[in-house]
Write a protein that holds these residues in place. Structure first.
Motif, PDB file in Angstrom:
ATOM      1  N   ALA A   4       0.831  -1.207   0.000  1.00 23.50           N
ATOM      2  CA  ALA A   4       0.000   0.000   0.000  1.00 23.50           C
ATOM      3  C   ALA A   4       0.865   1.257   0.000  1.00 23.50           C
ATOM      4  N   SER A   5       1.912   1.265   0.802  1.00 26.57           N
ATOM      5  CA  SER A   5       2.809   2.429   0.848  1.00 26.57           C
ATOM      6  C   SER A   5       3.527   2.615  -0.485  1.00 26.57           C
ATOM      7  N   VAL A  62      -5.255   2.474  -8.932  1.00 28.44           N
ATOM      8  CA  VAL A  62      -5.422   1.263  -8.113  1.00 28.44           C
ATOM      9  C   VAL A  62      -6.446   1.563  -7.031  1.00 28.44           C
ATOM     10  N   GLU A  63      -7.504   0.767  -7.001  1.00 28.66           N
ATOM     11  CA  GLU A  63      -8.584   0.997  -6.044  1.00 28.66           C
ATOM     12  C   GLU A  63      -8.233   0.524  -4.641  1.00 28.66           C
ATOM     13  N   ASP A  64      -7.551  -0.619  -4.543  1.00 31.06           N
ATOM     14  CA  ASP A  64      -7.190  -1.177  -3.246  1.00 31.06           C
ATOM     15  C   ASP A  64      -5.682  -1.433  -3.236  1.00 31.06           C
ATOM     16  N   PRO A  65      -4.891  -0.501  -2.719  1.00 30.90           N
ATOM     17  CA  PRO A  65      -3.438  -0.641  -2.747  1.00 30.90           C
ATOM     18  C   PRO A  65      -2.924  -1.928  -2.092  1.00 30.90           C
ATOM     19  N   ASP A  66      -3.675  -2.480  -1.152  1.00 36.10           N
ATOM     20  CA  ASP A  66      -3.238  -3.724  -0.525  1.00 36.10           C
ATOM     21  C   ASP A  66      -3.349  -4.920  -1.475  1.00 36.10           C
ATOM     22  N   ARG A  67      -4.096  -4.741  -2.554  1.00 38.15           N
ATOM     23  CA  ARG A  67      -4.285  -5.826  -3.520  1.00 38.15           C
ATOM     24  C   ARG A  67      -3.565  -5.538  -4.838  1.00 38.15           C
ATOM     25  N   VAL A  68      -2.484  -4.794  -4.777  1.00 36.46           N
ATOM     26  CA  VAL A  68      -1.752  -4.427  -5.978  1.00 36.46           C
ATOM     27  C   VAL A  68      -1.198  -5.668  -6.695  1.00 36.46           C
TER      28      VAL A  68
END
Length: 176
Positions: A4-5, A62-68
């Protein structure tokens, strides 16, 4: 550093953060693309390069950075599939045999004659009847949709359609 970062920093234009993402997931993206393409001649590498370029251009979406990771894999898969499609160009429709050709010739001829006769019957219907018949019988529109599209009332549509159906049945009687 978390995905995410890295996505947030990349979206802000940090090429180094994006590079970390690609180094982190690039080998897996390549393996994934290779599975789709089959192993050989560097196509998987090319697909991953194209995917990385597209990802860089769209990282801010990207809608969900944790799911990149999933997002990158989807892009790589799409690029690999694009390459597969280019490998196997579509057949020319003229080269595809007509399914009707598998039936006996006389059956094909009779069917085509019936279709031609029906087309003539429908063409000779009065304009309003032809319009409602085509919208309902060919287009599958509901009575309300036909009424809306023609500007008629539902009652008028039902009447016109009944007369059109009667004319079609009467004139096609010889084909039963």
């Amino acid at each position: 550093m978390s995905d995410a970062s890295l996505v947030e920093r990349s979206a802000d234009g940090d090429a180094q953060a994006f590079g970390v993402l690609i180094r982190r997931y690039g080998p897996l993206m390549r393996a994934y693309a290779a599975r789709i393409l089959g192993h050989g001649d560097g196509e998987a590498d090319d697909a991953v390069q194209e995917a990385a370029l597209q990802a860089w251009q769209r990282i801010d979406r990207v809608e969900d950075p944790d799911r990149v990771r999933s997002w990158l894999f989807r892009i790589a898969a799409n690029k690999a599939l694009d390459r597969l499609r280019r490998r196997h160009p579509h057949l020319d429709l003229e080269a595809v045999p007509d399914r009707a050709d598998e039936r006996p010739v006389d059956e094909v001829v009779v069917t085509r004659m019936q279709v031609d006769a029906l087309a003539r019957v429908v063409q000779n219907l009065p304009d309003a009847q032809r319009a409602v018949w085509v919208l309902r019988e060919i287009g599958g529109a509901s009575y309300a949709e036909v009424a809306d599209q023609t500007g008629l009332t539902a009652t008028a549509v039902r009447g016109l359609l009944a007369r059109a159906r009667q004319a079609v049945v009467t004139q096609m009687e010889g084909w039963r």
